[in-house]
Design a protein around this motif. Structure first.
Motif, PDB file in Angstrom:
ATOM      1  N   TRP A 208       0.834  -1.212   0.000  1.00 42.59           N
ATOM      2  CA  TRP A 208       0.000   0.000   0.000  1.00 42.59           C
ATOM      3  C   TRP A 208       0.864   1.255   0.000  1.00 42.59           C
ATOM      4  CZ3 TRP A 208      -4.870   1.420  -0.900  1.00 42.59           C
ATOM      5  CH2 TRP A 208      -5.824   0.401  -1.018  1.00 42.59           C
ATOM      6  N   ALA A 209       1.958   1.205   0.738  1.00 39.89           N
ATOM      7  CA  ALA A 209       2.843   2.375   0.749  1.00 39.89           C
ATOM      8  C   ALA A 209       3.412   2.614  -0.641  1.00 39.89           C
ATOM      9  CB  ALA A 209       3.970   2.163   1.760  1.00 39.89           C
ATOM     10  N   LEU A 210       3.773   1.535  -1.316  1.00 41.02           N
ATOM     11  CA  LEU A 210       4.328   1.662  -2.656  1.00 41.02           C
ATOM     12  C   LEU A 210       3.296   2.237  -3.623  1.00 41.02           C
ATOM     13  CD1 LEU A 210       6.564   1.111  -4.775  1.00 41.02           C
ATOM     14  CD2 LEU A 210       5.630  -1.193  -5.021  1.00 41.02           C
ATOM     15  N   SER A 211       2.095   1.678  -3.594  1.00 38.43           N
ATOM     16  CA  SER A 211       1.093   2.155  -4.544  1.00 38.43           C
ATOM     17  C   SER A 211       0.669   3.579  -4.193  1.00 38.43           C
ATOM     18  CB  SER A 211      -0.125   1.222  -4.585  1.00 38.43           C
ATOM     19  OG  SER A 211      -0.865   1.287  -3.400  1.00 38.43           O
ATOM     20  N   SER A 212       0.654   3.914  -2.919  1.00 39.00           N
ATOM     21  CA  SER A 212       0.291   5.268  -2.529  1.00 39.00           C
ATOM     22  C   SER A 212       1.385   6.253  -2.911  1.00 39.00           C
ATOM     23  CB  SER A 212       0.034   5.304  -1.019  1.00 39.00           C
ATOM     24  OG  SER A 212      -0.605   6.487  -0.671  1.00 39.00           O
ATOM     25  N   PHE A 213       2.631   5.815  -2.777  1.00 41.13           N
ATOM     26  CA  PHE A 213       3.746   6.654  -3.244  1.00 41.13           C
ATOM     27  C   PHE A 213       3.561   6.959  -4.732  1.00 41.13           C
ATOM     28  CE2 PHE A 213       7.841   8.026  -4.575  1.00 41.13           C
ATOM     29  CZ  PHE A 213       8.224   7.237  -5.643  1.00 41.13           C
ATOM     30  N   PHE A 214       3.180   5.935  -5.475  1.00 39.26           N
ATOM     31  CA  PHE A 214       2.985   6.135  -6.906  1.00 39.26           C
ATOM     32  C   PHE A 214       1.811   7.083  -7.170  1.00 39.26           C
ATOM     33  CE2 PHE A 214       4.611   4.912 -10.897  1.00 39.26           C
ATOM     34  CZ  PHE A 214       3.588   5.119 -11.782  1.00 39.26           C
ATOM     35  N   ALA A 215       0.795   6.986  -6.333  1.00 30.78           N
ATOM     36  CA  ALA A 215      -0.328   7.914  -6.474  1.00 30.78           C
ATOM     37  C   ALA A 215       0.150   9.350  -6.264  1.00 30.78           C
ATOM     38  CB  ALA A 215      -1.437   7.583  -5.476  1.00 30.78           C
ATOM     39  N   GLY A 216       0.969   9.534  -5.241  1.00 28.77           N
ATOM     40  CA  GLY A 216       1.498  10.871  -4.986  1.00 28.77           C
ATOM     41  C   GLY A 216       2.355  11.375  -6.135  1.00 28.77           C
ATOM     42  N   LEU A 217       3.185  10.493  -6.639  1.00 33.20           N
ATOM     43  CA  LEU A 217       4.058  10.863  -7.760  1.00 33.20           C
ATOM     44  C   LEU A 217       3.220  11.247  -8.979  1.00 33.20           C
ATOM     45  CD1 LEU A 217       7.017  10.925  -8.812  1.00 33.20           C
ATOM     46  CD2 LEU A 217       6.703   8.552  -9.520  1.00 33.20           C
ATOM     47  N   ALA A 218       2.238  10.404  -9.277  1.00 30.17           N
ATOM     48  CA  ALA A 218       1.380  10.690 -10.427  1.00 30.17           C
ATOM     49  C   ALA A 218       0.624  12.007 -10.209  1.00 30.17           C
ATOM     50  CB  ALA A 218       0.379   9.541 -10.647  1.00 30.17           C
ATOM     51  N   GLY A 219       0.139  12.201  -9.000  1.00 30.38           N
ATOM     52  CA  GLY A 219      -0.631  13.414  -8.704  1.00 30.38           C
ATOM     53  C   GLY A 219       0.153  14.684  -8.981  1.00 30.38           C
ATOM     54  N   VAL A 220       1.420  14.670  -8.603  1.00 24.49           N
ATOM     55  CA  VAL A 220       2.248  15.857  -8.789  1.00 24.49           C
ATOM     56  C   VAL A 220       2.685  16.002 -10.244  1.00 24.49           C
ATOM     57  CG1 VAL A 220       4.462  16.847  -8.162  1.00 24.49           C
ATOM     58  CG2 VAL A 220       3.011  15.902  -6.409  1.00 24.49           C
ATOM     59  N   LEU A 221       2.996  14.897 -10.890  1.00 24.51           N
ATOM     60  CA  LEU A 221       3.475  14.977 -12.273  1.00 24.51           C
ATOM     61  C   LEU A 221       2.378  15.358 -13.261  1.00 24.51           C
ATOM     62  CD1 LEU A 221       5.880  11.893 -12.535  1.00 24.51           C
ATOM     63  CD2 LEU A 221       6.498  14.301 -12.506  1.00 24.51           C
ATOM     64  N   ILE A 222       1.157  14.885 -13.033  1.00 22.06           N
ATOM     65  CA  ILE A 222       0.111  15.155 -14.019  1.00 22.06           C
ATOM     66  C   ILE A 222      -0.588  16.492 -13.761  1.00 22.06           C
ATOM     67  CG2 ILE A 222      -0.279  12.692 -14.349  1.00 22.06           C
ATOM     68  CD1 ILE A 222      -2.899  12.937 -12.866  1.00 22.06           C
ATOM     69  N   ALA A 223      -0.327  17.108 -12.626  1.00 24.92           N
ATOM     70  CA  ALA A 223      -1.029  18.356 -12.283  1.00 24.92           C
ATOM     71  C   ALA A 223      -0.930  19.428 -13.366  1.00 24.92           C
ATOM     72  CB  ALA A 223      -0.518  18.883 -10.946  1.00 24.92           C
ATOM     73  N   PRO A 224       0.223  19.633 -14.003  1.00 23.12           N
ATOM     74  CA  PRO A 224       0.296  20.707 -15.011  1.00 23.12           C
ATOM     75  C   PRO A 224      -0.643  20.510 -16.203  1.00 23.12           C
ATOM     76  CG  PRO A 224       2.493  20.039 -14.340  1.00 23.12           C
ATOM     77  CD  PRO A 224       1.552  19.058 -13.739  1.00 23.12           C
ATOM     78  N   ARG A 225      -1.174  19.308 -16.397  1.00 15.92           N
ATOM     79  CA  ARG A 225      -2.099  19.090 -17.512  1.00 15.92           C
ATOM     80  C   ARG A 225      -3.452  19.727 -17.247  1.00 15.92           C
ATOM     81  NH1 ARG A 225      -0.442  18.017 -22.239  1.00 15.92           N
ATOM     82  NH2 ARG A 225      -2.611  17.583 -22.722  1.00 15.92           N
ATOM     83  N   PHE A 226      -3.767  19.938 -15.975  1.00 15.13           N
ATOM     84  CA  PHE A 226      -5.087  20.441 -15.632  1.00 15.13           C
ATOM     85  C   PHE A 226      -5.105  21.965 -15.631  1.00 15.13           C
ATOM     86  CE2 PHE A 226      -6.476  16.353 -14.987  1.00 15.13           C
ATOM     87  CZ  PHE A 226      -5.778  15.670 -14.018  1.00 15.13           C
ATOM     88  N   THR A 227      -6.272  22.504 -15.945  1.00 18.39           N
ATOM     89  CA  THR A 227      -6.392  23.961 -15.904  1.00 18.39           C
ATOM     90  C   THR A 227      -6.747  24.456 -14.514  1.00 18.39           C
ATOM     91  OG1 THR A 227      -8.698  23.815 -16.592  1.00 18.39           O
ATOM     92  CG2 THR A 227      -7.065  24.107 -18.329  1.00 18.39           C
ATOM     93  N   THR A 228      -7.327  23.602 -13.690  1.00 18.62           N
ATOM     94  CA  THR A 228      -7.695  24.024 -12.334  1.00 18.62           C
ATOM     95  C   THR A 228      -7.287  22.948 -11.332  1.00 18.62           C
ATOM     96  OG1 THR A 228      -9.869  23.014 -12.545  1.00 18.62           O
ATOM     97  CG2 THR A 228      -9.711  25.355 -13.061  1.00 18.62           C
ATOM     98  N   PHE A 229      -7.287  23.334 -10.069  1.00 21.22           N
ATOM     99  CA  PHE A 229      -7.051  22.367  -8.993  1.00 21.22           C
ATOM    100  C   PHE A 229      -8.402  21.779  -8.619  1.00 21.22           C
ATOM    101  CE2 PHE A 229      -2.761  23.678  -7.811  1.00 21.22           C
ATOM    102  CZ  PHE A 229      -2.693  24.963  -8.276  1.00 21.22           C
ATOM    103  N   SER A 230      -8.715  20.644  -9.154  1.00 22.18           N
ATOM    104  CA  SER A 230     -10.054  20.122  -8.915  1.00 22.18           C
ATOM    105  C   SER A 230     -10.007  18.624  -8.683  1.00 22.18           C
ATOM    106  CB  SER A 230     -10.954  20.454 -10.105  1.00 22.18           C
ATOM    107  OG  SER A 230     -12.144  19.708 -10.041  1.00 22.18           O
ATOM    108  N   ALA A 231     -10.600  18.166  -7.582  1.00 17.98           N
ATOM    109  CA  ALA A 231     -10.648  16.731  -7.300  1.00 17.98           C
ATOM    110  C   ALA A 231     -11.443  15.999  -8.378  1.00 17.98           C
ATOM    111  CB  ALA A 231     -11.255  16.493  -5.928  1.00 17.98           C
TER     112      ALA A 231
END
Lengths: 687, 479
Positions: A208-231
């Motif tokens: 779970w720590a590994l997959s959650s780490f990957f979630a965090g990594l993905a979250g930060v890396l893909i953020a610039p694709r979005f126009t807004t901060f939206s869940a």
């Protein structure tokens, strides 16, 4: 020749243009597959975890002034794995032997709860003009054009490289290392793993720590694709990424990567080569409008329905699965509340309605009317989930069909709105039945995912059709019905009508559940193999359940918009909101109509009564006595109900039935103690 | 064991029940059947029953209102939101819950409060102070908050432009004067007690103002972009396309790329769309999008060597942070305004007071704040014209008698005797203002720079003129 070169150039350019969005889908799909491989959990909350890390990154980097690198370390290397540990320890460890549907419901609850919790704890809100940035300096502005056709930004290149490294690294981890083998083993059979001297808890926590780490990594890396901060954007990406993950049958990382990239490229190619409509070729407009947005959901639906190998669940071949006695399948138990108790509930409900009818002002009448209409919608969940054991994530779409039917037939064409409600119900029933037929080979979570794909398809493509959503809903003024001399323009009168409709629907649900089809569905829920062996056809029974569920949702949707006077799709029926409906109903009890009605009351009234502190005003006799920390943010509703689903796996019967069962157990204990005491007294011995 | 009924008979029973319900309900009608299809209005015809209070109403609409005191005090009973000391006005808008992140609630509150502070310092109106109560509809609860306002009886009027104004119909039906924005024009169309800063607007109609920035930049091929999921965005695209279809030809301008189907949030990027515009030779882009999406498009334009193509920006006026941080991307872009820009000469207009009041309060002077100031001014003038024995109906009647109100020189003249109804694509004249006016600023080095004459900043066209001509620079400042 020149034209051919131009087409080739455009093709190549489109392929390259599809890589950045495709990388986003690939990253999320990889993370999704990783979670599924290492935990067996279909983790809808992956997007929410990614969002949480992204929010923390931006707060630290932009508002707290930490700088990019420390913020990334905090959000990706520290916070994300800790969140994974917490989720495993507090939630999913206890659900290891729970049915997949239970863990799915819990993950849906976390999907709703985590973003709201993070938003409140970090005091975060999106701001127009401020869009997310990446971890790389000048990530958006510095570009590289390796092919001389289409330049990539630094952010995009980094994300692509990380995705490639991740898929290779993770594939190697699972294939060549003991750690990866242990993770897969724990998912397949925790007991077997323990017998080999490996701590399943520890391995699971690490996974779970590994997959959650990957979630965090993905979250930060893909953020610039979005126009807004939206869940919501993260959740929408999740749904598209599931399509990519499905290409790899949810277990293949390379295929998930390829699926994500492929999806991005296909969308870019279609966008490039689909002929543009002009006034001369106006017929192209509907094609162009609908093809592009539908691609991810059609792919998802198609893969789920037509790829048979997808449906074999991880963990279903555990040789030690039979060690524990089987859980009593709640679906097989017919609980009877007794006529007295039902009558008491009906009296209480009528009493509450009488109080509102005679005493309430317009605001409360409006609120209670909405609760009644939502009760009708929630009864649809009682049928499809409580009785048929299926999780349908498209009840919002069915409710919207009812709402739009009232608008199109009642307002635009002048038909009686009540007739429009019935017609809308019939249309939704037909759509639901057709949907169910296409899903008849699927069970469990696959039905849930397929219905989610339909919900998003409805949202992206169907709602904006002029013959469905209408050209201008802002102008809608849906009339109230008139029956004989009774004009339901009066809010109180309409409330009574809504209550009558609710009562009829609840009675219908009760009778259906005790009728032949209802018993068949219970039998299927208890043991499908046994039910089939006596000639019960699962598909026929489930089609009936889907149809009735669709009908009820549409009737509720129609009554809701008549009460409100207008159709507000964006605030009433969107897919994300419909997820929350399921969560609320499941919390209170999905197997009884009373659970749906109480859930609706809480869904609508919770904010006004509790979050705004009104209840304190009533108890302490005066609005001035409401404590100053009220009102609480509306997000708390999502947090409390979202986290409440955690108890679903242990108590799938819901809060109401659980409370009733505890009361019965207490009475029985008291009665038993009394017998003992009386017996002891008779015998003259101590009890 | 209870007898198991045949499944088929259960289905037939349900069908029969459905049929019975359908027959029963087919005997029913709808409330207001037989009435005409236009939205119900709460206000009576203009001025017929409000002559006493509306004395001098038309003049007050266009007058320069001095230092005060304003009006006379007389005790009033039974008017919602009015006491002997105060007049309570509600701002109903969307706070932090709005998904786009626009500064709506706070910015609108700043504008209204600044106006109220100004007038209150002059003694208020009819011996009473104007009090603003800020109500957040939390995006999804606009109708509920509206019901609370109606039930509470503690607010005289409502100002605001939320994301979803679902409660505004209820408010107007209840006779509450409502002051919204052009975004709510659909809702305001034909409703006599709902107002917008520049009259009810037809978003799908062609407008001469759309031609001007394209001509100014020397462009000839226009791209138009909007979201597919938002009807307002699609309507905006339709209106802009109609403008170029109607007037573009003689000016050598053509809409060569129209896309009203972009997905909200642009999850797939806009690479193919920009490439298509490049192939079509687009040299100017009109947008019906939010600020963040425009930024994404600008970045893609820059990526594909189209960074010099100017755009018309949405809602960015006064957002200094946005303009500064994205100066390079936004260089040369236009911002269109329905009111007098701050960069114009302020003498003879209430702009001076606006700037002074908002600066004193430390509030940002942006699009929403200015729009809200104008709304507050319309309400104030209505109160003044209604006289000391005012009520909601009299204020509505008074405002509806204004034939040339400019909110202290901030807007072109609005005729509320006609402009509750919007123009239509087939009739651009009957309900049009006397002059269709717009102002433009251009982004240069991260700042908004006025286009045109600082003394006459409004570009005005005659709606009755079939052809497009160069606009007449105009000022609505007091002489």
């Amino acid at each position: 020749m020149i034209l051919a070169v131009s087409v080739v150039t455009d093709f190549f350019q489109a392929v390259l243009q599809g890589v950045p969005p495709g990388t986003v889908y690939a990253l999320v799909a990889i993370g999704f597959v990783l979670t599924y491989k290492t935990s067996g959990v279909f983790n809808f909350a992956f997007g929410a975890q990614a969002f949480a890390s992204m929010v923390l990154f931006h707060k630290a980097a932009d508002e707290w002034g930490w700088g990019t690198v420390p913020a990334a370390i905090l959000s990706v290397l520290i916070f994300a794995p800790l969140l994974g540990f917490l989720l495993e320890w507090a939630v999913f460890r206890h659900l290891r032997t729970a049915p997949p549907l239970s863990t799915l419901v819990v993950s849906l609850g976390l999907t709703v709860a985590i973003p709201s919790l993070v938003t409140i704890l970090l005091d975060f809100s999106p701001k127009s003009g401020s869009s997310p940035h990446g971890v790389v300096p000048d990530g958006r502005t510095v570009r590289y054009d390796p092919f001389g056709v289409y330049p990539f930004s630094r952010d995009e290149l980094v994300a692509t490289i990380v995705a490639i490294v991740a898929v290779l690294g993770l594939a190697a981890l699972f294939r060549f290392t003991p750690v990866g083998l242990m993770m897969k083993a724990v998912v397949e059979s925790p007991r077997m793993t323990e017998l080999n001297g490996i701590s399943a808890d520890r391995v699971s926590a690490g996974a779970w720590a590994l997959s959650s780490f990957f979630a965090g990594l993905a979250g930060v890396l893909i953020a610039p694709r979005f126009t807004t901060f939206s869940a919501n954007e993260y959740f929408n990406i999740m749904v598209i990424a599931i399509a990519a993950a499905a290409v790899g049958k949810l277990v293949s990382l390379p295929w998930a990567f390829g699926g994500g990239l492929g999806l991005g490229v296909v969308i870019a190619l279609v966008s490039t080569f689909l002929p543009r409509w002009t006034d001369e070729f106006a017929w192209l407009k509907p094609v162009q409008e609908n093809v592009l947005p539908s691609i991810p959901f059609v792919v998802l639906f198609g893969v789920i329905v037509f790829v048979p190998g997808l449906r074999k669940a991880i963990g279903s071949s555990d040789p030690l699965a039979g060690v524990d006695p089987p859980r009593q399948n709640v679906a097989s138990v017919i609980t009877s509340a007794g006529w007295m108790f039902l009558a008491l509930k009906a009296v209480l409900l009528l009493g509450a309605v009488a109080v509102v009818y005679t005493q309430a002002d317009r605001t409360w009448t409006l609120l209670v009317t909405q609760a009644v209409a939502m009760g009708i919608i929630f009864l649809s969940i009682t049928i499809i989930t409580g009785l048929a054991g299926q999780i349908s994530l498209c009840q919002g779409a069915f409710a919207a069909i009812g709402a739009f039917a009232v608008y199109q037939l009642g307002e635009v064409r002048g038909m009686s709105v009540l007739v429009a409600v019935v017609i809308g119900g019939a249309i939704a029933a037909a759509v639901a039945a057709a949907l169910s037929l296409t899903l008849r080979q699927l069970t469990g979570i696959w039905v849930a995912i397929a219905t989610l794909a339909f919900a998003f398809f409805f949202d992206a493509v169907l709602v904006k059709q002029s013959w469905i959503g209408g050209d201008s809903l802002a102008r809608s003024r849906i009339p109230r019905p008139v029956i004989g001399t009774i004009d339901f323009q009066d809010d109180s009168n309409f409330l009574l009508l809504a209550v009558i409709v609710l009562a009829v629907c609840a009675l219908g649900v009760y009778l259906f559940s005790r009728g032949t089809t209802g018993r068949k569905l219970r039998a299927l829920g208890g043991s499908e193999i046994a039910a089939r062996s006596v000639g019960i056809s699962p598909s026929r029974a489930r089609v009936a359940a889907f149809a009735l569920s669709g009908f009820l949702a549409a009737v509720g949707g129609g009554m809701l918009v008549i009460g409100q006077g207008s159709v507000n799709y964006g605030t009433s029926f969107v897919p994300f909101l419909a997820l929350f409906w399921l969560i609320v109903v499941v919390t209170f009890g999905v197997r009884q109509p009373s659970g749906a009605i109480v859930a609706a009351a809480f869904f609508i009234l919770f904010e006004s009564v509790f979050l705004k502190g009104e209840i304190f005003g009533w108890i302490l006799r005066g609005e001035d006595n409401i404590p100053s920390f009220f009102p609480l943010a509306p997000d708390w509703r999502y947090i409390l109900f979202g986290l409440g689903t955690i108890q679903y796996a242990r108590h799938p019967e819901g809060v109401l039935a659980m409370s009733a069962a505890k009361r019965r157990a207490r009475s029985e204990r008291r009665a038993a103690d009394k017998v003992v005491v009386d017996s002891a007294a008779e015998l003259g011995t101590p009890a | 064991m209870p007898a198991i009924r045949s499944g088929r008979s259960t289905v037939f029973r349900l069908l029969a029940l459905l049929a019975a319900m359908a027959m029963l309900f087919s005997a029913c009608g709808n409330s207001d059947d037989g009435d005409d299809a236009s939205p119900t209005t709460a206000a009576t015809d203009n001025g017929d029953e409000g002559d006493e209070g509306a004395a001098g109403g038309a003049e007050i609409g266009s007058a320069v209102i001095g230092e005060g005191p304003h009006g006379e005090f007389e005790s009033i009973e039974g008017v919602p939101g009015v006491t002997d000391e105060e007049i309570h006005v509600a701002l109903l808008s969307t706070g932090d819950a709005n998904p786009i992140g626009y500064c709506l609630l706070q910015c609108q509150a700043d504008g209204i409060q600044a106006y109220f502070d100004w007038r209150n310092a002059q003694g208020g109106i009819h011996g009473r102070q104007l009090v603003l109560d800020v109500i957040d509809d939390e995006f999804a609860n606009n109708q509920l908050r509206a019901a609370e306002i109606i039930d509470g009886g503690e607010h005289f009027a409502v100002i605001g432009s939320p994301i979803m104004g679902t409660g505004f119909i209820d408010l107007t039906d209840a006779g509450v004067p409502v002051f919204a924005s052009a975004v709510q024009s659909d809702m305001a169309n034909g409703v006599n007690n709902m107002y917008t800063p520049v009259g009810t607007v037809c978003i799908t109609c062609p407008a001469k103002r759309n031609i001007w920035p394209v001509k100014d930049s020397g462009a000839s091929k226009v791209g138009i972009l909007g979201f597919g999921i938002a009807q307002a965005s699609k309507d905006c695209v339709a209106g802009q396309k109609a403008s170029f279809d109607k007037w573009g030809g003689p000016q050598g301008i053509e809409a060569v790329y129209v896309n009203d189907d972009l997905p909200y949030g642009l999850p797939n990027g806009v690479g193919p769309e920009v490439s298509a515009m490049k192939r079509a030779g687009v040299d100017f882009i009109m947008t019906c999008l939010d600020q963040n999406s425009v930024k994404t498009i600008e970045e893609e334009l820059s990526r594909q060597d189209m960074g010099d193509v100017p755009l018309v920006l949405p809602n960015a006026y006064g957002d200094e942070e946005y303009l500064t941080q994205n100066a390079e991307l936004l260089e040369g872009d236009y911002i269109g305004l329905m009111y007098r820009p701050l960069e114009a000469n302020q003498a003879g207009t209430d702009l001076e007071a606006l700037v002074e009041q908002m600066s004193a309060a430390g509030s940002a002077i942006n699009d929403w704040a200015i729009i809200s100031w104008i709304n507050a001014d319309q309400l104030f003038r209505g109160l003044l014209a209604a006289g000391p024995q005012f009520d909601q109906q009299k204020v509505v009647d008074s405002i509806n008698s204004f034939t040339a109100t400019t909110s202290g020189g901030l807007t072109h003249a609005i005729d509320w005797t006609r402009q509750h109804n919007a123009i239509t694509p087939d009739d651009l004249v009957t309900n049009a203002p006397a002059q269709e006016c717009f102002a433009y600023v251009q982004v240069q080095d991260g700042k908004a720079v006025l286009m045109g004459d600082a003394d006459k900043p409004h570009f005005c066209w005659d709606p009755a003129d079939e052809d497009w001509k160069e606009p007449v620079p105009t000022s609505f400042a007091a002489e």
